[in-house]
Scaffold this active site. Sequence first.
Site, PDB file in Angstrom:
ATOM      1  N   PHE A  14      29.423  35.255  43.609  1.00  0.00           N
ATOM      2  CA  PHE A  14      28.659  34.158  44.175  1.00  0.00           C
ATOM      3  C   PHE A  14      28.828  34.598  45.844  1.00  0.00           C
ATOM      4  O   PHE A  14      27.495  34.785  46.438  1.00  0.00           O
ATOM      5  CB  PHE A  14      29.562  32.828  44.219  1.00  0.00           C
ATOM      6  CG  PHE A  14      29.056  31.758  45.090  1.00  0.00           C
ATOM      7  CD1 PHE A  14      27.672  31.393  45.332  1.00  0.00           C
ATOM      8  CD2 PHE A  14      30.329  30.953  45.559  1.00  0.00           C
ATOM      9  CE1 PHE A  14      27.677  30.296  46.039  1.00  0.00           C
ATOM     10  CE2 PHE A  14      30.029  29.975  46.241  1.00  0.00           C
ATOM     11  CZ  PHE A  14      28.531  29.599  46.686  1.00  0.00           C
ATOM     12  N   ASN A  35      33.548  45.287  39.475  1.00  0.00           N
ATOM     13  CA  ASN A  35      33.880  45.599  38.259  1.00  0.00           C
ATOM     14  C   ASN A  35      33.246  44.756  37.164  1.00  0.00           C
ATOM     15  O   ASN A  35      33.514  44.980  36.225  1.00  0.00           O
ATOM     16  CB  ASN A  35      35.426  45.581  37.994  1.00  0.00           C
ATOM     17  CG  ASN A  35      36.102  44.257  38.139  1.00  0.00           C
ATOM     18  OD1 ASN A  35      35.444  43.280  38.157  1.00  0.00           O
ATOM     19  ND2 ASN A  35      37.405  44.229  37.855  1.00  0.00           N
ATOM     20  N   GLY A  39      31.952  38.809  38.208  1.00  0.00           N
ATOM     21  CA  GLY A  39      30.624  38.919  38.967  1.00  0.00           C
ATOM     22  C   GLY A  39      29.660  38.988  38.091  1.00  0.00           C
ATOM     23  O   GLY A  39      29.665  39.581  36.792  1.00  0.00           O
ATOM     24  N   ASP A  59      36.513  49.229  39.500  1.00  0.00           N
ATOM     25  CA  ASP A  59      37.614  48.382  39.874  1.00  0.00           C
ATOM     26  C   ASP A  59      38.580  48.533  40.951  1.00  0.00           C
ATOM     27  O   ASP A  59      38.942  49.831  41.103  1.00  0.00           O
ATOM     28  CB  ASP A  59      38.460  48.131  38.617  1.00  0.00           C
ATOM     29  CG  ASP A  59      39.557  47.195  38.623  1.00  0.00           C
ATOM     30  OD1 ASP A  59      39.898  46.741  39.825  1.00  0.00           O
ATOM     31  OD2 ASP A  59      40.351  47.008  37.593  1.00  0.00           O
ATOM     32  N   LYS A  94      46.643  41.787  41.091  1.00  0.00           N
ATOM     33  CA  LYS A  94      46.391  43.323  41.552  1.00  0.00           C
ATOM     34  C   LYS A  94      45.174  43.476  42.278  1.00  0.00           C
ATOM     35  O   LYS A  94      45.416  44.279  43.426  1.00  0.00           O
ATOM     36  CB  LYS A  94      46.046  43.986  40.158  1.00  0.00           C
ATOM     37  CG  LYS A  94      47.258  44.317  39.128  1.00  0.00           C
ATOM     38  CD  LYS A  94      46.865  44.884  37.936  1.00  0.00           C
ATOM     39  CE  LYS A  94      46.350  46.458  37.948  1.00  0.00           C
ATOM     40  NZ  LYS A  94      46.128  46.771  36.412  1.00  0.00           N
ATOM     41  N   LYS A 108      41.243  53.175  56.904  1.00  0.00           N
ATOM     42  CA  LYS A 108      42.045  54.022  57.839  1.00  0.00           C
ATOM     43  C   LYS A 108      41.292  55.376  57.726  1.00  0.00           C
ATOM     44  O   LYS A 108      40.904  55.796  59.095  1.00  0.00           O
ATOM     45  CB  LYS A 108      43.588  53.910  57.349  1.00  0.00           C
ATOM     46  CG  LYS A 108      44.449  54.627  58.439  1.00  0.00           C
ATOM     47  CD  LYS A 108      45.854  54.169  57.785  1.00  0.00           C
ATOM     48  CE  LYS A 108      46.722  55.525  58.172  1.00  0.00           C
ATOM     49  NZ  LYS A 108      46.929  56.347  56.978  1.00  0.00           N
ATOM     50  N   TYR A 148      47.130  33.446  42.457  1.00  0.00           N
ATOM     51  CA  TYR A 148      46.221  33.619  43.410  1.00  0.00           C
ATOM     52  C   TYR A 148      46.400  33.251  44.940  1.00  0.00           C
ATOM     53  O   TYR A 148      46.307  34.157  45.866  1.00  0.00           O
ATOM     54  CB  TYR A 148      44.979  32.511  43.095  1.00  0.00           C
ATOM     55  CG  TYR A 148      43.947  32.412  44.018  1.00  0.00           C
ATOM     56  CD1 TYR A 148      42.965  33.845  44.049  1.00  0.00           C
ATOM     57  CD2 TYR A 148      43.387  31.533  44.906  1.00  0.00           C
ATOM     58  CE1 TYR A 148      41.879  33.672  44.831  1.00  0.00           C
ATOM     59  CE2 TYR A 148      42.404  31.531  45.810  1.00  0.00           C
ATOM     60  CZ  TYR A 148      41.494  32.564  45.834  1.00  0.00           C
ATOM     61  OH  TYR A 148      40.405  32.532  46.427  1.00  0.00           O
ATOM     62  N   LYS A 152      46.624  36.223  47.980  1.00  0.00           N
ATOM     63  CA  LYS A 152      46.060  36.240  49.242  1.00  0.00           C
ATOM     64  C   LYS A 152      47.099  36.376  50.449  1.00  0.00           C
ATOM     65  O   LYS A 152      46.745  36.652  51.391  1.00  0.00           O
ATOM     66  CB  LYS A 152      45.231  34.999  49.004  1.00  0.00           C
ATOM     67  CG  LYS A 152      44.173  34.998  47.938  1.00  0.00           C
ATOM     68  CD  LYS A 152      42.828  35.986  48.723  1.00  0.00           C
ATOM     69  CE  LYS A 152      41.695  35.778  47.656  1.00  0.00           C
ATOM     70  NZ  LYS A 152      40.634  36.447  47.962  1.00  0.00           N
ATOM     71  N   ARG A 189      34.743  25.200  38.655  1.00  0.00           N
ATOM     72  CA  ARG A 189      34.844  24.437  40.015  1.00  0.00           C
ATOM     73  C   ARG A 189      34.121  23.204  39.806  1.00  0.00           C
ATOM     74  O   ARG A 189      33.155  23.068  39.070  1.00  0.00           O
ATOM     75  CB  ARG A 189      34.056  25.494  41.003  1.00  0.00           C
ATOM     76  CG  ARG A 189      34.730  26.768  41.208  1.00  0.00           C
ATOM     77  CD  ARG A 189      35.801  26.434  42.386  1.00  0.00           C
ATOM     78  NE  ARG A 189      36.243  27.549  42.707  1.00  0.00           N
ATOM     79  CZ  ARG A 189      35.578  28.663  43.448  1.00  0.00           C
ATOM     80  NH1 ARG A 189      34.305  28.582  43.556  1.00  0.00           N
ATOM     81  NH2 ARG A 189      36.405  29.786  43.871  1.00  0.00           N
TER      82      ARG A 189
HETATM   83  N1  UDP Z   1      37.982  18.660  39.421  1.00  0.00           N
HETATM   84  C1  UDP Z   1      37.573  17.596  38.764  1.00  0.00           C
HETATM   85  N2  UDP Z   1      36.797  17.725  37.514  1.00  0.00           N
HETATM   86  C2  UDP Z   1      36.447  19.124  37.127  1.00  0.00           C
HETATM   87  C3  UDP Z   1      36.792  20.493  37.928  1.00  0.00           C
HETATM   88  C4  UDP Z   1      37.616  20.088  38.907  1.00  0.00           C
HETATM   89  O1  UDP Z   1      38.021  16.550  38.999  1.00  0.00           O
HETATM   90  O2  UDP Z   1      35.363  19.133  36.046  1.00  0.00           O
HETATM   91  C5  UDP Z   1      39.024  18.713  40.531  1.00  0.00           C
HETATM   92  C6  UDP Z   1      39.772  19.404  40.518  1.00  0.00           C
HETATM   93  O3  UDP Z   1      41.125  19.069  40.059  1.00  0.00           O
HETATM   94  C7  UDP Z   1      40.519  19.578  42.151  1.00  0.00           C
HETATM   95  C8  UDP Z   1      38.920  19.417  42.639  1.00  0.00           C
HETATM   96  O4  UDP Z   1      38.001  18.933  41.707  1.00  0.00           O
HETATM   97  O5  UDP Z   1      40.757  18.331  42.522  1.00  0.00           O
HETATM   98  C9  UDP Z   1      38.324  20.709  43.188  1.00  0.00           C
HETATM   99  O6  UDP Z   1      38.374  21.729  42.066  1.00  0.00           O
HETATM  100  P1  UDP Z   1      37.896  23.208  42.054  1.00  0.00           P
HETATM  101  O7  UDP Z   1      38.238  23.830  40.918  1.00  0.00           O
HETATM  102  O8  UDP Z   1      36.620  23.008  42.412  1.00  0.00           O
HETATM  103  O9  UDP Z   1      38.550  23.918  43.461  1.00  0.00           O
HETATM  104  P2  UDP Z   1      39.953  24.054  44.080  1.00  0.00           P
HETATM  105  O10 UDP Z   1      39.633  23.504  45.542  1.00  0.00           O
HETATM  106  O11 UDP Z   1      40.985  23.025  43.327  1.00  0.00           O
HETATM  107  O12 UDP Z   1      40.526  25.189  44.195  1.00  0.00           O
END
Ligand code: UDP
Length: 330
Positions: A14, A35, A39, A59, A94, A108, A148, A152, A189
């Site tokens: 994205f 990879n 994506g 990768d 990884k 570098k 994650y 990071k 998301r």
């Molecule tokens: N969330 C939700 N319903 C969904 C997907 C996510 O209520 O179907 C909530 C999730 O629990 C979080 C927020 O929306 O509190 C944002 O989630 P996302 O996965 O987008 O990203 P995050 O900020 O948590 O990494």
Amino acid sequence: MERKRVLITGAAGFLGSHLCDRFIKEDYHVIAMDNLITGRLKNIQHLMDLENFEFVQHDVSTFIKIEGKLDYILHFASPASPIDYLKIPIQTLKVGSLGIHNCLGLAKAKNATLMIASTSEVYGDPEVHPQTEDYWGHVNPIGPRGVYDEAKRFQEAMTMAYHTYHNLDTRIVRIFNTYGPRMRLNDGRVLPAFIGQALRGEDLTVFGDGSQTRSFCYVDDLVEGIYRLLHSDYHQPVNIGNPDEITIGDFAEEIIQLTGTTQKVIYKELPVNDPKQRRPDISRAKEVLGWEPQVDRAEGLKRTYEYFKGLSKEELNTKEHYNFDAFIKK
Ligand code: UDP
């Protein structure tokens, strides 16, 4: 004049694909690497025939070989949504550790400027609100998000070490929730989840009681912030995000308004360690980069909805989560 050459890892994702667009627009030579686990080539297909664009399927957790000079490296490869990194936790660790080491070594060797895509997740479930760059965070290293968050955080530490000990020119952008066209419908998301549900005529799933907050940034604003940071000489982390905070419950209502769906909200269990609140303090970005978001949520959501409405029925109903085959072959 010779074109500047930029390597973008995670280029078919994205954010990566929007960065490719921007650097092509600025007349760079873009080497796009991915990879293709999370994506999709579809995101960069429109660039494939350009003479100043090349795609390399690779990768980055393994040695990266690039011929010729490189001016910039943007390390954006990583699964980035909670359900992705829950399903492929080792790959996530990884790419944030071995992957950044390979990118730093390459930078570098080529004397290139390197930027890493860091994240608001380095702040974990924050006890400071809004989050400023000097907050150290509240992360559970062995929780489900740890793969994650810690990758990071390690990536930031490694990048700073190369800056300090090897004098490498580095940038760290801490990206807060970002949305826009080309998000994967099934990446889990909240925005694609809600819009997908509305378009399929399903109820919208709010996790927990919906009181947790997020602050959503439109992708074009994010790309502008990244572009400015890269061309600054600032080595400390910079938050890029939109400080306009909203609860997930209210966000669901906004999506219902936007899509006109007659479906309702249903409540599901809150995922473990789901941050209760998140909003960037962007004072540093304002001061150092003269940057602040320009696209408000109403406008950004309209543009994003147009994209999702354009998906085929088949795409809308696909259960495809990510390219699992590519991952198995590795
Ligand atoms: N969330 C939700 N319903 C969904 C997907 C996510 O209520 O179907 C909530 C999730 O629990 C979080 C927020 O929306 O509190 C944002 O989630 P996302 O996965 O987008 O990203 P995050 O900020 O948590 O990494």
